[in-house]
Design an enzyme around this catalytic site. Structure first.
Site, PDB file in Angstrom:
ATOM      1  N   SER A   1     -21.707 -29.165  14.449  1.00 16.98           N
ATOM      2  CA  SER A   1     -22.763 -29.542  15.393  1.00 16.98           C
ATOM      3  C   SER A   1     -24.080 -29.629  14.663  1.00 16.98           C
ATOM      4  O   SER A   1     -24.526 -28.658  14.044  1.00 16.98           O
ATOM      5  CB  SER A   1     -22.858 -28.519  16.526  1.00 16.98           C
TER       6      SER A   1
ATOM      7  N   VAL B   1     -29.143 -21.948   1.765  1.00 16.94           N
ATOM      8  CA  VAL B   1     -29.928 -21.320   0.701  1.00 16.94           C
ATOM      9  C   VAL B   1     -29.117 -21.181  -0.584  1.00 16.94           C
ATOM     10  O   VAL B   1     -29.608 -20.647  -1.559  1.00 16.94           O
ATOM     11  CB  VAL B   1     -30.459 -19.926   1.115  1.00 16.94           C
TER      12      VAL B   1
ATOM     13  N   ALA C   1     -28.388 -21.861  -6.131  1.00 16.69           N
ATOM     14  CA  ALA C   1     -28.130 -21.450  -7.506  1.00 16.69           C
ATOM     15  C   ALA C   1     -26.661 -21.063  -7.634  1.00 16.69           C
ATOM     16  O   ALA C   1     -26.081 -20.478  -6.714  1.00 16.69           O
ATOM     17  CB  ALA C   1     -29.018 -20.274  -7.902  1.00 16.69           C
TER      18      ALA C   1
ATOM     19  N   LYS D   1     -28.721 -24.538 -15.331  1.00 18.27           N
ATOM     20  CA  LYS D   1     -28.988 -23.101 -15.276  1.00 18.27           C
ATOM     21  C   LYS D   1     -28.231 -22.384 -16.383  1.00 18.27           C
ATOM     22  O   LYS D   1     -27.000 -22.451 -16.452  1.00 18.27           O
ATOM     23  CB  LYS D   1     -28.570 -22.560 -13.900  1.00 18.27           C
TER      24      LYS D   1
ATOM     25  N   PRO E   1     -27.272 -13.761 -19.296  1.00 18.36           N
ATOM     26  CA  PRO E   1     -26.898 -15.085 -19.806  1.00 18.36           C
ATOM     27  C   PRO E   1     -25.518 -15.541 -19.354  1.00 18.36           C
ATOM     28  O   PRO E   1     -24.646 -14.728 -19.073  1.00 18.36           O
ATOM     29  CB  PRO E   1     -26.904 -14.866 -21.324  1.00 18.36           C
TER      30      PRO E   1
ATOM     31  N   LEU F   1     -19.808 -17.856   4.996  1.00 18.94           N
ATOM     32  CA  LEU F   1     -20.493 -16.747   5.650  1.00 18.94           C
ATOM     33  C   LEU F   1     -19.668 -16.130   6.764  1.00 18.94           C
ATOM     34  O   LEU F   1     -19.897 -14.978   7.138  1.00 18.94           O
ATOM     35  CB  LEU F   1     -21.843 -17.216   6.196  1.00 18.94           C
TER      36      LEU F   1
END
Length: 508
Positions: free
Chosen positions: A44, A52, A55, A83, A101, A338
């Site tokens: 929807s 968010v 990264a 990155k 790293p 989530l």
């Protein structure tokens, strides 16, 4: 059992929810099952997505490669950047920083690992700088350089890895195009009811606000924190980990593009930490914090006061409870994203957990007999993965000398899981790194946080002292020299992006 009596393959899968989780799932499933199984994704536009997860960590490259996605096209389409790791500022103590790293430290030159030799030299005072000095990733990052690693393992340029920063909304749209081209059906609408089968409680269908019913044999919950299927309908339960990871809010805001760094920055604050993620068209920022120690208004004000440039939107707040579902797969439903759980994005694991949830599901994909053994194995593997990531995140909060706020004093005093304490004890006593199977964060990651936040071993691993004939000092100097020469020859991060994968300007 005869061949005719064998359970039939799935013929229909329904994904509830879009965003990164939904469209990553749809794209990966469509790629492996083709058009033999109907895949429907319901989302929807009125609900929107969290968005968010900008990264990432290196395994995202494997996910894209499995789908045959060209890297330059992907970076261009998502306004992405590269990155090399994460710079942690003020975590061990104020005024101090270190780098986590994506790659090894130094280069191997003996039967004993490089790190063992370095630690012996460091504790003896023959090396005075941090182990960051021997990270190819950090050498490139602080110089603002980027190029691809070399495939020649003899070269120092082969010792680093990389991931991406990108716009999560653009990534979802990119994967939607990929999935729909392979037969995934997209339905717009809000799910208002979940129909369960009376005999066993399996999901039979979902009903949309329009009244349309969408049936399926297998359902994937990508509905976000709400857990529309896995929790509201199936009551899978939730394990709350806030006593170990107390932050429960994040306020996020984009700003005008600033320094185009090839790394993420995480800065510890009095009530949490702040992220900085550089994209081609903007910089992403957020303040993850504990509402017990700072208000949302104060967190927003502090974030806005520390931006690189002019904010491009109003701050928005995300509320969460760190933890995981007790059952990720229940009956004929799997939660991904989530809806499965939340681990704060301190080590950029949000999209990784989606990715590996998908790959694990593909490996254990059921037929219509829906064997409970498959769910049991999926839940066991996924629980272990969440717990290992949980422990690594807790380490950042526990291993700190900061005592300048209530949050940091709480973290210093809090009990931690036995699994993490065991690892810390081994490292602190004699520099040994212990881990279970399938550890996402390998030895360099643990070394970075241990040493970067002040856990220095009482002595080096014993074997290094038995290699007296190895010219360690000479080898360390050679590695530093090779790193300096390699970095000097590399293009700048912005130059590399402009040459290979620059995105067209966004017009409004």
């Amino acid at each position: 059992m005869t061949a005719d009596a064998a359970p039939a393959p799935l013929t229909s899968i329904v994904i509830v929810g879009g965003g990164s989780a939904g469209w990553m799932t749809a794209a990966a499933l469509a790629d492996v099952v083709g058009r033999d199984c109907a895949i429907t994704l319901i989302e929807s536009e009125a609900i929107g997505t969290v968005g968010v997860g900008e990264a990432t960590i290196p395994p995202i490259r494997n996910f894209n490669q499995r789908l045959g996605i060209d890297e330059a096209t992907f970076v261009r389409e998502t306004q992405g950047s590269f990155k090399l790791g994460i710079e942690f500022v003020d975590w061990g103590k104020r005024g101090h920083s270190y780098f986590h790293p994506f790659g090894q430290y130094g280069a191997e030159f003996d039967a004993v690992p490089f790190y063992h030799h370095w630690m012996r030299e460091y504790l003896a005072g023959r090396v005075t700088g941090p182990i960051d000095d021997f990270s190819m990733c950090w050498a490139m990052a602080k110089a603002g350089k980027f190029t691809h690693p070399s495939a020649d393992r003899r070269l120092i340029q082969s010792t680093f890895d990389y991931a991406y920063h990108f716009d999560a909304g653009l990534y979802a749209a990119f994967l939607r195009r990929f999935a729909e081209a392979r037969g995934v059906v997209h339905k717009e609408g809000r799910v208002v009811d979940v129909g369960l089968r009376g005999a066993d409680g399996f999901i039979e269908h979902v009903t949309l606000e329009s009244g349309e019913t969408v049936s399926g044999e297998f359902f994937i919950d990508c509905s976000g924190f709400r857990g529309l299927l896995i929790e509201e309908a199936l009551e899978a339960g939730y394990d709350n980990w806030q006593h170990w990871l107390p932050c429960d809010r994040a306020v996020a805001v984009p700003c005008e593009k600033g320094e185009f760094t090839p790394y993420t920055r995480s800065t510890a604050k009095v009530a949490g930490w702040q992220w900085r993620i550089p994209l081609q068209h903007r910089t992403g920022n957020g303040y993850v914090h504990c509402s017990e120690f700072i208000s949302e208004d104060a967190a927003s004000a502090e974030l806005l006061a520390t931006l690189d440039g002019k904010p491009l939107a109003d701050p928005r707040t995300l509320r969460f409870v760190t933890g995981k579902r007790r059952e990720f797969w229940k009956r004929n439903c799997v939660a991904i994203g989530l809806s499965a759980g939340f681990m704060e994005p301190l080590e950029s694991t949000s999209l990784h957990l989606i990715q590996y949830g998908i790959l694990r599901l593909i490996a254990l994909l059921p037929d219509n007999a829906m064997s409970p053994l498959l769910a049991r194995e999926y839940n066991a593997q996924t629980t272990s993965e969440y717990e290992r990531i949980r422990d690594f995140l807790i380490l950042h909060y526990k291993a700190s000398e900061r005592d300048d706020s209530e949050l940091w004093r709480y973290c210093a005093a809090m009990p931690i899981p036995d699994s993490l304490q065991y690892k810390i004890d081994h490292f602190a006593a004699h520099g040994m790194l212990v881990s279970g199977e399938r550890e996402l964060f390998a030895n360099p990651s643990w070394i970075a946080v241990y040493l970067g936040q002040g856990i220095v071993p009482a002595r080096a691993p014993a074997l290094a002292a038995m290699r007296g004939g190895v010219p360690v000092g000479e080898r360390l100097a050679q590695i530093r020299s090779a790193m300096d020469e390699a970095v000097a020859a590399m293009p700048g991060h912005g130059e590399f992006v402009a040459r290979h994968c620059a995105a067209p300007p966004i017009t409004t």
